[in-house]
Design a protein around this motif. Structure first.
Motif, PDB file in Angstrom:
ATOM      1  N   ARG A 227      28.009 -21.248 -38.993  1.00 43.76           N
ATOM      2  CA  ARG A 227      26.847 -20.379 -39.144  1.00 43.76           C
ATOM      3  C   ARG A 227      25.556 -21.075 -38.700  1.00 43.76           C
ATOM      4  O   ARG A 227      24.543 -20.417 -38.482  1.00 43.76           O
ATOM      5  N   TRP A 228      25.589 -22.391 -38.554  1.00 45.86           N
ATOM      6  CA  TRP A 228      24.447 -23.120 -38.025  1.00 45.86           C
ATOM      7  C   TRP A 228      24.474 -23.064 -36.505  1.00 45.86           C
ATOM      8  O   TRP A 228      25.375 -23.618 -35.876  1.00 45.86           O
TER       9      TRP A 228
ATOM     10  N   ARG B 161      23.286 -24.054 -32.718  1.00 47.76           N
ATOM     11  CA  ARG B 161      22.856 -25.305 -32.105  1.00 47.76           C
ATOM     12  C   ARG B 161      21.819 -24.996 -31.029  1.00 47.76           C
ATOM     13  O   ARG B 161      22.039 -24.115 -30.201  1.00 47.76           O
TER      14      ARG B 161
ATOM     15  N   SER C 132      19.831 -20.592 -39.995  1.00 47.49           N
ATOM     16  CA  SER C 132      20.004 -22.040 -39.895  1.00 47.49           C
ATOM     17  C   SER C 132      20.311 -22.452 -38.458  1.00 47.49           C
ATOM     18  O   SER C 132      21.088 -21.806 -37.767  1.00 47.49           O
ATOM     19  N   TYR C 133      19.699 -23.558 -38.031  1.00 46.79           N
ATOM     20  CA  TYR C 133      19.996 -24.092 -36.703  1.00 46.79           C
ATOM     21  C   TYR C 133      19.817 -25.600 -36.742  1.00 46.79           C
ATOM     22  O   TYR C 133      19.130 -26.154 -37.614  1.00 46.79           O
ATOM     23  N   PHE C 134      20.431 -26.286 -35.779  1.00 45.75           N
ATOM     24  CA  PHE C 134      20.318 -27.741 -35.654  1.00 45.75           C
ATOM     25  C   PHE C 134      19.921 -28.064 -34.232  1.00 45.75           C
ATOM     26  O   PHE C 134      20.516 -27.551 -33.278  1.00 45.75           O
TER      27      PHE C 134
ATOM     28  N   LEU D 138      28.786 -29.655 -38.580  1.00 43.06           N
ATOM     29  CA  LEU D 138      28.045 -28.580 -39.230  1.00 43.06           C
ATOM     30  C   LEU D 138      28.861 -27.292 -39.262  1.00 43.06           C
ATOM     31  O   LEU D 138      29.707 -27.050 -38.390  1.00 43.06           O
TER      32      LEU D 138
END
Length: 355
Positions: free
Chosen positions: A152-153, A155, A126-128, A149
């Motif tokens: 674990r996400w 950036r 997961s990424y944002f 967030l």
């Protein structure tokens, strides 16, 4: 993927007629500061200033078209897909996602390509990246500024724009794919707030990151020649003595003058180049002595021959070897791959096993 100098040559070579002549004239006029980004900045300033008047045989509309053509050339050069086999990006993403972290890892990149995105997605990590939504994800500066967030996400902040970003009315959206190139490196003097917003929010995020207590920024492949980024680094590091920057540089110290200058001014910046370093504001050459017991295998992950037959030097300025070093930090039995001459295959040296 070429560096900025090679990218500049390829982007201009893909032009023709008055467009190519104008871009070449601007490049010559800019002199040693000329690269694809400074050229685009000059083009957009001329686009704003000229009207019907002409410079290098182009008027304002001509420079608008020239900027779009250069961005299309950039998209063709940096649009290469991520290889399916093991590579530096997949190793870095595996390292990022392989540890339970209290704070999220943040990646700031000036690259336009989609290699990080593809690496995260291939690993189902997961990424944002500042965009939210499903049909036409839009840039959301509120979420960029916050820390809502989970850790674990990861950036992913693309400071100079990206392939796939586009304007949709008054919004910046991510269309996906490599066709949208209009928001590749919009300069930081943008004339419309909708185009300015992503970059101001992302630069503010970099400043906020550097002002966090005990934060650590590792840089790889960054020349420290971007005045906007270096201004943020200098200001934030002056305000936060507990922040640290470790700059891993590919070339020798003498060729890394911008990074070394910042390290001399700010002792919380350390530069690690191929033949020496600047640590605590002091320059010195690498002089590795006799390693401690059982240290040979560890040293081989950051010191050795970059190419067979070459001199022994500090290796982590090479992005591929830096990501391998990160991967080895979590490995139980993994060899460091030594690159060999072009046209040959990579060789895993058994004497460089990591514990």
């Amino acid at each position: 993927m070429p560096g900025v100098e090679e990218l500049t040559l390829r982007a201009i070579a893909g032009l023709d007629g008055d467009y190519k002549a104008a871009a070449e004239s601007i490049r010559v006029e800019l002199g040693s500061k000329a690269n694809i980004e400074t050229i685009l900045t000059r083009i957009r300033l001329l686009q704003q200033a000229l009207g019907p008047a002409k410079v290098f045989n182009l008027d304002a509309e001509g420079y608008r078209d020239l900027g779009a053509r250069i961005c299309m050339q950039i998209g063709q050069v940096v649009g290469a897909p991520l290889p399916t086999d093991r590579n530096a990006y997949t190793e870095l993403v595996s390292w990022v996602g392989g540890t339970l972290r209290t704070h999220a890892v943040e990646i700031f990149t000036t690259n336009y390509d989609l290699l990080f995105e593809e690496a995260f997605e291939s690993a189902r990590a997961s990424y944002f990246d500042g965009f939210t939504g499903g049909n036409a994800p839009f840039f959301d500066p509120v979420t960029v500024a916050s820390d809502d967030l989970p850790p674990r996400w990861s950036r992913l902040w693309k400071l100079h724009g990206s392939l796939g970003w586009a304007l949709a009315g008054d919004r910046v959206v991510r269309r996906g794919g490599r066709e949208a190139t209009q928001l590749v490196y919009p300069d930081h003097l943008k004339y419309e707030l909708t185009q300015k917003q992503p970059y101001s929010a992302l630069f503010e995020r970099l400043r906020k990151f550097l002002l966090s207590p005990d934060t650590l920024l590792l840089t790889s492949g960054f020349s420290f020649r971007d005045a906007h980024i270096c201004a943020v680094l200098d200001e934030a590091l002056a305000m936060n003595a507990n922040a640290s920057v470790l700059a891993f540089q590919y070339q020798k110290v003498a060729a890394e003058e911008p990074a070394c200058k910042l390290a001399c001014d700010r002792p919380n910046v350390s530069v690690y180049a191929a033949d020496g370093a600047v640590i605590g504001g002091i320059h010195g050459d690498w002089r590795p002595g006799e390693p401690p017991k059982n240290w040979d295998e560890i040293r081989a992950t950051f010191w050795g021959q970059r190419w067979p037959g070459g001199a022994h030097e500090f290796l982590l300025g090479d992005f591929a070897l830096f990501t391998r070093f990160c991967a080895l930090a979590q490995a139980t039995d993994l060899s460091r791959t030594v690159p060999v001459a072009p046209g040959s295959t990579e060789v895993d040296t058994p004497e460089e096993k990591a514990a």
